[in-house]
Enzyme design. Structure first.
Site, PDB file in Angstrom:
ATOM      1  N   GLU A 295       2.610  -8.372  -1.870  1.00  0.00           N
ATOM      2  CA  GLU A 295       1.365  -8.965  -1.362  1.00  0.00           C
ATOM      3  C   GLU A 295       1.256 -10.466  -1.586  1.00  0.00           C
ATOM      4  OE1 GLU A 295       1.581  -6.014  -2.812  1.00  0.00           O
ATOM      5  OE2 GLU A 295       0.247  -4.585  -1.833  1.00  0.00           O
TER       6      GLU A 295
ATOM      7  N   GLY B 178       0.807  -1.221   0.000  1.00  0.00           N
ATOM      8  CA  GLY B 178       0.000   0.000   0.000  1.00  0.00           C
ATOM      9  C   GLY B 178       0.837   1.266   0.000  1.00  0.00           C
TER      10      GLY B 178
HETATM   11  N1  COA Z   1       1.830  -3.703   8.653  1.00  0.00           N
HETATM   12  C1  COA Z   1       1.874  -3.708   9.982  1.00  0.00           C
HETATM   13  N2  COA Z   1       3.011  -3.561  10.681  1.00  0.00           N
HETATM   14  C2  COA Z   1       4.147  -3.390   9.993  1.00  0.00           C
HETATM   15  C3  COA Z   1       4.176  -3.371   8.578  1.00  0.00           C
HETATM   16  C4  COA Z   1       2.945  -3.535   7.907  1.00  0.00           C
HETATM   17  N3  COA Z   1       2.854  -3.514   6.575  1.00  0.00           N
HETATM   18  N4  COA Z   1       5.448  -3.219   8.177  1.00  0.00           N
HETATM   19  C5  COA Z   1       6.192  -3.115   9.292  1.00  0.00           C
HETATM   20  N5  COA Z   1       5.412  -3.222  10.372  1.00  0.00           N
HETATM   21  C6  COA Z   1       5.813  -3.183  11.790  1.00  0.00           C
HETATM   22  C7  COA Z   1       6.474  -4.473  12.232  1.00  0.00           C
HETATM   23  O1  COA Z   1       5.484  -5.439  12.569  1.00  0.00           O
HETATM   24  C8  COA Z   1       7.249  -3.995  13.423  1.00  0.00           C
HETATM   25  O2  COA Z   1       6.371  -3.845  14.520  1.00  0.00           O
HETATM   26  P1  COA Z   1       6.754  -4.422  15.985  1.00  0.00           P
HETATM   27  O3  COA Z   1       8.017  -3.680  16.353  1.00  0.00           O
HETATM   28  O4  COA Z   1       5.580  -4.054  16.836  1.00  0.00           O
HETATM   29  O5  COA Z   1       6.968  -5.875  15.808  1.00  0.00           O
HETATM   30  C9  COA Z   1       7.719  -2.614  13.011  1.00  0.00           C
HETATM   31  O6  COA Z   1       6.824  -2.217  11.983  1.00  0.00           O
HETATM   32  C10 COA Z   1       9.125  -2.581  12.458  1.00  0.00           C
HETATM   33  O7  COA Z   1       9.214  -3.525  11.387  1.00  0.00           O
HETATM   34  P2  COA Z   1      10.314  -4.681  11.318  1.00  0.00           P
HETATM   35  O8  COA Z   1       9.770  -5.782  10.462  1.00  0.00           O
HETATM   36  O9  COA Z   1      10.775  -5.050  12.697  1.00  0.00           O
HETATM   37  O10 COA Z   1      11.493  -3.915  10.570  1.00  0.00           O
HETATM   38  P3  COA Z   1      12.639  -4.564   9.675  1.00  0.00           P
HETATM   39  O11 COA Z   1      13.611  -3.492   9.418  1.00  0.00           O
HETATM   40  O12 COA Z   1      13.118  -5.830  10.258  1.00  0.00           O
HETATM   41  O13 COA Z   1      11.915  -4.970   8.280  1.00  0.00           O
HETATM   42  C11 COA Z   1      10.436  -4.578   6.411  1.00  0.00           C
HETATM   43  C12 COA Z   1      11.393  -3.959   7.461  1.00  0.00           C
HETATM   44  C13 COA Z   1       9.769  -3.436   5.639  1.00  0.00           C
HETATM   45  C14 COA Z   1      11.231  -5.469   5.444  1.00  0.00           C
HETATM   46  C15 COA Z   1       9.374  -5.437   7.132  1.00  0.00           C
HETATM   47  O14 COA Z   1       8.794  -4.648   8.164  1.00  0.00           O
HETATM   48  C16 COA Z   1       8.261  -5.914   6.252  1.00  0.00           C
HETATM   49  O15 COA Z   1       8.461  -6.851   5.478  1.00  0.00           O
HETATM   50  N6  COA Z   1       7.069  -5.324   6.352  1.00  0.00           N
HETATM   51  C17 COA Z   1       5.888  -5.747   5.632  1.00  0.00           C
HETATM   52  C18 COA Z   1       5.974  -5.288   4.185  1.00  0.00           C
HETATM   53  C19 COA Z   1       4.784  -5.790   3.400  1.00  0.00           C
HETATM   54  O16 COA Z   1       4.595  -6.963   3.171  1.00  0.00           O
HETATM   55  N7  COA Z   1       3.940  -4.844   2.986  1.00  0.00           N
HETATM   56  C20 COA Z   1       2.791  -5.129   2.190  1.00  0.00           C
HETATM   57  C21 COA Z   1       1.604  -5.254   3.049  1.00  0.00           C
HETATM   58  S1  COA Z   1       0.151  -5.555   2.099  1.00  0.00           S
END
Ligand code: COA
Length: 261
Positions: free
Chosen positions: A136, A113
């Site tokens: 996704e 998103g």
């Molecule tokens: N929705 C909800 N929470 C999210 C999020 C999302 N799309 N992306 C990140 N967060 C949250 C994590 O759950 C984490 O929360 P917490 O500390 O309470 O556990 C916080 O943000 C930090 O993210 P984290 O994953 O620990 O950081 P990272 O540096 O290790 O990884 C990313 C960064 C972007 C690679 C990873 O957060 C990720 O893959 N996010 C989802 C991306 C995604 O699939 N987006 C499409 C959604 S439809």
């Protein structure tokens, strides 16, 4: 002034900035954030002193890391459709059809998103640490905020499908090569670069700019003939005060001061 919990909204006329402000969740878009975003967007659209909007994310790690996965984790089919429809209508399409140019300053992760939000903006500028993708399918869903459509429009079907079905993220330099972003700059120069462009835009006719956006958008609207729309919108310009001022300023060899009417 609305009391925002999830966004920051600031105006330094003629430029407004909206910052998605949930850095502890990498600025993930939950329902509350989308609702606040819509309220702020309406205010920008109505405020004649604002001529350009910059959209960015809080912190130096993420623009927006996607829709809030935790929030939709227990949704069923109907709730899923509703989520996509509401997000598309209330924010993404609204942004695409905004009468003022919207620049997405992509300051880090723009995933799911988040990339869909950036793609609904009119212009994208990224910092060199930015990473972009539509991951996704790695979660068992597909992009729902217009991503399948706008990514295909922006970079072509083959590249869009590769990104979507592989769920791989691409670097800022790859995004530049694809034409997904217009420029890549260092993170410290990102906002200044966006401001510089916004200032250039703001010196031009707001009425003509609004009509130019409408005409370009018509190119991607299968219910319209873009060429016919261009003729109609071109004609409309001649009835604006901006047109009178722009032509008068040229003939009088002075800088135009557009009233935006
Ligand atoms: N929705 C909800 N929470 C999210 C999020 C999302 N799309 N992306 C990140 N967060 C949250 C994590 O759950 C984490 O929360 P917490 O500390 O309470 O556990 C916080 O943000 C930090 O993210 P984290 O994953 O620990 O950081 P990272 O540096 O290790 O990884 C990313 C960064 C972007 C690679 C990873 O957060 C990720 O893959 N996010 C989802 C991306 C995604 O699939 N987006 C499409 C959604 S439809």
């Amino acid at each position: 002034m609305a009391n925002y919990q999830n966004i920051l909204y600031s105006i330094d006329a003629p430029i407004a900035t909206i910052t998605i402000n949930r850095p502890e969740k990498l600025n993930a878009l939950n329902k509350a954030t989308l609702a606040e975003l819509r309220i702020a967007l309406e205010k920008v659209e109505k405020n004649a002193a604002i001529r350009v909007l910059i959209l960015t994310g809080s912190g130096n790690k993420a623009f927006v890391a996607g829709a809030d996965i935790a929030e939709f984790s227990s949704f069923d089919k109907n709730q899923g459709s509703e989520l996509a429809q509401k997000g598309q209508e209330s924010v993404m399409n609204f942004l695409q059809n905004f009468s003022k140019p919207v620049i997405a300053a992509i300051n880090g992760y723009a995933l799911g998103g988040g990339l869909e939000l950036a793609m609904a903006a009119h212009i994208r500028i990224a910092s060199d640490n930015a990473k972009m993708g539509l991951p996704e399918v790695s979660l068992g869903v597909i992009p729902g905020y217009g991503g399948t459509q706008r990514l295909s429009q922006l970079i072509g079907k083959g590249r869009a499908l590769e990104m979507i079905v592989s769920a791989q993220t691409i670097s800022a330099s790859q995004a530049l090569e694809y034409g997904l972003v217009n420029h890549v700059v260092s993170q410290e120069n990102l906002f200044e670069t966006c401001l510089g462009l916004a200032q250039k835009i703001a010196s031009n006719s707001p009425r003509a700019i609004g009509k130019a956006i409408e005409a370009v958008n018509a190119c991607f609207d299968t219910s319209k003939s873009g060429f016919d729309e261009e003729i109609r919108l071109f004609g409309e310009c001649f009835g604006t005060e901006d047109f009178k001022e722009g032509i008068a300023a040229f003939l009088e060899k002075r800088k135009a001061d557009f009233p935006g009417k």
